[in-house]
Motif scaffolding. Structure first.
Motif, PDB file in Angstrom:
ATOM      1  N   SER A  77      69.975 -21.166-112.490  1.00 47.20           N
ATOM      2  CA  SER A  77      70.127 -20.003-111.612  1.00 47.20           C
ATOM      3  C   SER A  77      68.773 -19.638-111.036  1.00 47.20           C
ATOM      4  O   SER A  77      67.827 -19.459-111.793  1.00 47.20           O
ATOM      5  CB  SER A  77      70.612 -18.789-112.407  1.00 47.20           C
ATOM      6  N   ALA A  79      66.033 -17.158-109.861  1.00 49.35           N
ATOM      7  CA  ALA A  79      65.785 -15.734-110.111  1.00 49.35           C
ATOM      8  C   ALA A  79      66.035 -14.973-108.818  1.00 49.35           C
ATOM      9  O   ALA A  79      66.125 -15.567-107.740  1.00 49.35           O
ATOM     10  CB  ALA A  79      64.346 -15.532-110.587  1.00 49.35           C
ATOM     11  N   THR A  80      66.129 -13.657-108.914  1.00 49.04           N
ATOM     12  CA  THR A  80      66.524 -12.871-107.744  1.00 49.04           C
ATOM     13  C   THR A  80      65.534 -13.008-106.581  1.00 49.04           C
ATOM     14  O   THR A  80      65.937 -12.986-105.425  1.00 49.04           O
ATOM     15  CB  THR A  80      66.706 -11.393-108.108  1.00 49.04           C
ATOM     16  N   ASP A  81      64.247 -13.176-106.898  1.00 47.35           N
ATOM     17  CA  ASP A  81      63.280 -13.319-105.796  1.00 47.35           C
ATOM     18  C   ASP A  81      63.535 -14.619-105.020  1.00 47.35           C
ATOM     19  O   ASP A  81      63.488 -14.643-103.793  1.00 47.35           O
ATOM     20  CB  ASP A  81      61.824 -13.240-106.299  1.00 47.35           C
ATOM     21  N   GLU A  83      66.438 -16.242-104.912  1.00 43.98           N
ATOM     22  CA  GLU A  83      67.727 -16.133-104.238  1.00 43.98           C
ATOM     23  C   GLU A  83      67.561 -15.459-102.882  1.00 43.98           C
ATOM     24  O   GLU A  83      68.090 -15.926-101.866  1.00 43.98           O
ATOM     25  CB  GLU A  83      68.726 -15.332-105.088  1.00 43.98           C
ATOM     26  N   GLU A  84      66.781 -14.398-102.872  1.00 42.79           N
ATOM     27  CA  GLU A  84      66.569 -13.660-101.628  1.00 42.79           C
ATOM     28  C   GLU A  84      65.980 -14.571-100.552  1.00 42.79           C
ATOM     29  O   GLU A  84      66.424 -14.577 -99.406  1.00 42.79           O
ATOM     30  CB  GLU A  84      65.611 -12.517-101.936  1.00 42.79           C
ATOM     31  N   ASN A 120      76.736 -15.537-112.375  1.00 43.82           N
ATOM     32  CA  ASN A 120      75.745 -16.515-111.935  1.00 43.82           C
ATOM     33  C   ASN A 120      76.391 -17.837-111.521  1.00 43.82           C
ATOM     34  O   ASN A 120      75.887 -18.526-110.640  1.00 43.82           O
ATOM     35  CB  ASN A 120      74.723 -16.776-113.043  1.00 43.82           C
ATOM     36  N   ASN A 123      77.579 -17.302-108.094  1.00 42.97           N
ATOM     37  CA  ASN A 123      76.424 -17.208-107.209  1.00 42.97           C
ATOM     38  C   ASN A 123      75.824 -18.574-106.907  1.00 42.97           C
ATOM     39  O   ASN A 123      75.427 -18.859-105.774  1.00 42.97           O
ATOM     40  CB  ASN A 123      75.372 -16.293-107.840  1.00 42.97           C
ATOM     41  N   TRP A 519      80.665 -10.035-108.380  1.00 42.54           N
ATOM     42  CA  TRP A 519      79.602 -10.886-107.833  1.00 42.54           C
ATOM     43  C   TRP A 519      79.295 -10.496-106.380  1.00 42.54           C
ATOM     44  O   TRP A 519      78.132 -10.367-105.994  1.00 42.54           O
ATOM     45  CB  TRP A 519      80.010 -12.362-107.914  1.00 42.54           C
ATOM     46  N   GLY A 522      77.088  -7.730-105.946  1.00 44.68           N
ATOM     47  CA  GLY A 522      75.689  -7.945-106.328  1.00 44.68           C
ATOM     48  C   GLY A 522      75.434  -8.140-107.803  1.00 44.68           C
ATOM     49  O   GLY A 522      74.282  -8.193-108.219  1.00 44.68           O
ATOM     50  N   ARG A 524      74.581  -9.926-111.016  1.00 45.52           N
ATOM     51  CA  ARG A 524      73.907 -11.167-111.367  1.00 45.52           C
ATOM     52  C   ARG A 524      73.299 -10.960-112.738  1.00 45.52           C
ATOM     53  O   ARG A 524      72.966  -9.835-113.091  1.00 45.52           O
ATOM     54  CB  ARG A 524      72.708 -11.450-110.443  1.00 45.52           C
ATOM     55  N   TYR A 531      69.016  -6.243-115.197  1.00 46.47           N
ATOM     56  CA  TYR A 531      69.873  -6.480-114.028  1.00 46.47           C
ATOM     57  C   TYR A 531      71.287  -5.940-114.201  1.00 46.47           C
ATOM     58  O   TYR A 531      72.020  -5.792-113.240  1.00 46.47           O
ATOM     59  CB  TYR A 531      69.959  -7.980-113.720  1.00 46.47           C
TER      60      TYR A 531
END
Ligand code: SF4
Lengths: 599, 242
Positions: A77, A79-81, A83-84, A120, A123, A519, A522, A524, A531
């Motif tokens: 997966s 990480a959120t940074d 993914e953005e 996840n 995602n 999902w 948002g 995750r 989170y």
């Protein structure tokens, strides 16, 4: 023209811990995609640091990559940074080894280790630009496969997966993959291929089964295709000595959760604690021979250069003649200053003796899981240790120089009363006093209290989880108690996360829309407290008209159909019923002490 | 006992890891190599091994140094041969030499480092206004004080340190790659104080303010390390080592 590689390079400069995505580790297997017949991606729905600590990944990586005609690459997966950025630059999720988009693989296999990683999974499919639902996937899309403990009740995920493999896949997976490629080569269309795969041992194709309901009540699975078996039985490895053994796993650059070499002493656990799903789904106990272990341990250290070798199993100290094995390993590896370690210990003097042997260095802390504080409750869950044993073994550990202990307990166990909860505090107080008398130095005590989650395929699968209000009330008892108890560190699990885990652990297909909705809103990394957003989940349940409480708080009856009854881990339902009744009768289970013949 | 000092380069493939990751990588490669390593004493013995100076994440380098101790005599050629086989793509051992066992530890010798920072854009259409960068740099260097946060040894108290004196040289130079902006930074580093190139670039971006183009990234490269030789800087790889 800007290539994807250039953009990726640019992105790596922007994210936290870029080595999560770059691969190129020592022992990472790189094969030309065009040089093999079959390309599989192993997808772990959590961060690199978590996934790279999973032993199953290493086993399957070896099991597939040792075939010249197949390759397996890894993906975790983002990480959120990351993914953005992937979304901003419209870059598809890619594998670590070749940096190729996941879409270009033939098969993607998800490792399903815990329920709170399900968002996840969705995602990752979405980031890979693969339709989420099996019905929307076309001929060219990769086959989406799931495995791991959660595959034993995968119903909440059923619409998103083409198939699940139940049990230990290291020996059967190459055959399933070959079967898949053969069918593809013969020109069968996607649905037919998947239907034919359902005849393979251990394969569950959820789209061939229709859950039937009478009103709200689940009454069983209807097969849509005669080829699909009525009961899917898990696959097991018979002989661990001849099964694939990861002798040269990739060595991460980043510090992962378990950053060390691993040898698996045995599979399964003979203890049979009633809350423990692993104990049931990994039956029976099979062990590796000492010779094999010794020989492979040396090879692993040669190949990886690790400074630590962990002897893992569900209950490692049950391995017969463990002391001898450790002595032999020590003499083989001490020249390179490699230390052996055990992941967890039983509360008995034998284990303490072993721990003492392993830690020549600073003895910081030992970890134990009594799970319940009263002997009565420990009998209910079949964690048979007496209070006397706890005191003797911890006392021995103190004499041997240990500085502290981590103790794991659970609340919300079946037949638990307030006394049992209060007793957690009291037991710790007695231990603290006992330590004071025994040691001149300060002994640290860390207590971590989880909430019981009923799991499928265990004797407690019929039991309800405590309501969140009730969990909070019992946690308050603990908080108040521990506040007054100086020198003891207390931590607890978020009741809401345990609730969600319970919903999905015993869930059915009706949960799928709620999962998808959560999902989309948002959700995750639900297993990570930073989170986890419970309010989003509440909204998702509301929107999709699902009552989570009906899943988590429900007491099932024995004659009721359970959503996982068609999936067998080899333990008869009647045996689970018998165990369940035994536990409630407060019946004394057979005494278990350390006994090499137990295995 | 032998002490071997070696030069290595870190390329793109391996630049995304931290100093601690690099230490682990080398120690594990050394353990795999089968060379007769000398280990530290104490509770958790590890190979006696040093890298001259930490490389920040996302920085490549040409001329780094490291040192290893062996419990037996080892020829530098054998060392190179065996270690090379255990290093991942992107990490290259270049030279090695036996050095005096009594000499001070490698990290204590480092006093400065030369960096090259190159601007890269995510989309080629993006113009970079070099003049804006030049004047931002001028403004930055004109400052008497540039404060950088430091935490005390125990990590509890936070203080600010003036790092302006640690920027020895900083200038834009277009000679090698006419089409690219290249910034050269000679920065003090080591035990007597120093500043990270990443921090200097952040300050420069900050000076640019609104003129800072989005979608632009610095590509950092360490050219070489220096030691102090009676007040003047000498490349670390010359002299004591090789
Ligand atoms: S000893 Fe551990 S692994 Fe074995 S059944 Fe009990 S809890 Fe599960």
């Amino acid at each position: 023209m800007q290539t994807q590689k250039d953009i990726l390079k640019y992105l790596l400069g922007q994210v936290w811990k870029p080595a999560r995505y770059t691969g190129n580790e020592w022992n990472a297997v790189k094969k030309e995609h065009s040089s093999v017949d079959l390309r599989m991606a192993f997808a772990f729905p959590d961060l690199y640091e978590v996934g790279m600590s999973n032993h199953g990944l290493k086993i399957l990586y070896e099991s597939i990559n040792r075939n010249p005609g197949m390759l397996m690459e890894r993906v975790f997966s983002p990480a959120t940074d990351m993914e953005e950025l992937l979304r901003k630059y419209n870059l598809p999720l890619f594998s670590l080894e070749s940096h190729k988009p996941l879409k270009e693989f033939d098969i993607i296999g998800f490792s399903l280790q815990y329920e709170l990683s399900y968002t996840n999974v969705l995602n990752m499919l979405d980031l890979a630009d693969i339709p989420l639902r099996t019905e929307d996937r076309k001929g060219d899309h990769p086959l989406i496969v799931g495995g791991g403990p959660c595959a034993f009740n995968p119903e909440p995920l059923a619409p998103f997966f083409d198939l699940f493999v139940l049990g230990e896949a290291e020996e059967c997976l190459p055959a399933i993959l070959t079967g898949y490629m053969d069918l593809k080569r013969h020109g069968y269309e996607r649905n037919e291929i998947i239907a034919r795969l359902s005849t393979f041992e251990g394969v569950y194709v959820p789209s061939l089964y229709n859950p039937a309901y009478s009103g709200e009540e689940f009454i069983g699975m209807e097969r849509k295709d005669d080829r699909a078996p009525e009961m899917i039985r898990k696959v097991t490895v018979e002989n661990l000595d001849t099964a694939p053994f990861p002798k040269a796993p990739p060595v991460p650059y980043l510090q992962t959760i378990h950053d060390r070499a691993v040898i698996e002493l045995f599979r399964g656990c003979g203890r049979g604690c009633r809350f423990c799903q692993a104990g049931y789904i990994f039956k029976p106990v099979r062990r590796r021979s000492r010779d094999k272990l010794q020989q492979t341990a040396k090879e692993i250290i040669d190949n990886t250069g690790y400074e630590e070798l962990s002897l893992v199993s569900l209950s490692s100290t049950d391995y017969p003649h463990l002391e001898e094995l450790i002595n032999n390993l020590d003499s083989d590896l001490s020249a390179r200053k490699v230390k052996c370690s055990l992941p967890s210990l039983r509360l008995d003097s034998y284990s303490i003796k072993l721990a003492d042997k392993l830690h020549q260095g600073r003895k910081s802390s030992l970890t134990f899981a009594p799970e319940a504080a009263t002997e009565r409750l420990r009998k209910v869950i079949k964690k048979n240790i007496t209070e006397e044993e706890i005191f003797t073994s911890l006392g021995d550990a103190i004499d041997a120089g240990w500085q502290g202990f981590k103790l794991y307990f659970m609340i919300g166990l079946p037949a638990e009363h307030d006394e049992d909860v209060v007793e957690i505090v009291n037991l710790c107080r007695r231990l603290r006093e006992y330590f004071k008398g025994r040691a001149k130095r300060k002994i640290s005590i860390n207590v971590s209290v989880a909430t019981f989650v009923p799991k499928s395929h265990t004797p407690f699968q019929w039991e309800p989880q405590l309501s969140m209000d009730e969990v909070n009330r019992r946690q308050d008892i603990l908080r108040t108690g521990f506040k007054k108890l100086r020198g003891v560190d207390f931590s607890w699990h978020d009741a809401r996360a345990s609730f969600l885990e319970a919903v999905f652990a015993r869930g059915d297909r009706k949960l799928a829309p709620a999962l998808e909705h959560a999902w989309q809103m948002g959700c995750r990394f639900d297993g990570w407290s930073e989170y986890f957003d419970f309010s989003l989940w509440q909204r998702a349940f509301q929107k999709t008209a699902v009552r989570g409480e009906d899943y988590a708080y429900r007491r099932f009856s024995y004659d009721q159909c359970l959503p996982w009854d068609h999936l067998s881990c080899g333990v008869d339902k009647n045996m689970l019923i018998a165990e369940h009744q035994k536990s409630l009768a407060g019946e004394k289970p057979e005494g278990v002490t350390h006994d090499p013949d137990l295995l | 006992m032998t002490r071997i000092c070696f030069n290595y380069a870190r390329k793109e493939q391996i630049k995304y890891i931290s100093h601690l990751d690099m230490m682990r990588l080398f120690q594990r490669a050394l353990r795999r190599s089968g060379l007769p390593l000398a280990y530290s004493e104490g509770f958790s013995p590890h190979p006696r091994f040093n890298l001259a100076a930490p490389l920040p994440v996302d920085v490549t380098a040409d001329d780094e140094l490291g040192e290893v101790f062996f419990k037996e005599e080892i020829a530098p050629e054998e060392f190179i041969l065996k270690l090379k086989k255990q290093l991942p793509e992107g990490l290259e051992i270049k030279r090695a030499q036996a050095v005096d066992k009594q000499a001070p530890a490698l990290p204590s010798l480092v006093s400065a480092a030369l960096y090259q920072a190159r601007l890269v854009t995510v989309s080629p259409q993006l113009e970079v206004n070099i003049e804006a960068y030049r004047s931002a740099l001028e403004r930055l260097l004109d400052k008497e004080e540039i404060l950088a946060p430091r935490s005390s040894r125990k990590g509890k108290r936070k203080t600010n340190v003036n790092v302006r004196p640690y920027i020895n040289e900083a200038y834009f130079n277009g000679d090698e790659h006419e089409d690219q902006v290249v910034l050269k930074l000679l920065l003090q580093t080591g035990s007597r104080g120093g500043v990270s190139p990443v921090f200097v670039l952040e300050q420069l971006d900050f000076e640019l303010g609104e003129k800072r183009p989005s979608h632009v990234n610095w590509n950092l490269h360490r050219v070489r390390l220096y030691r102090d030789c009676n007040g003047s800087l000498k490349p670390l790889s010359e002299g004591m080592c090789i």
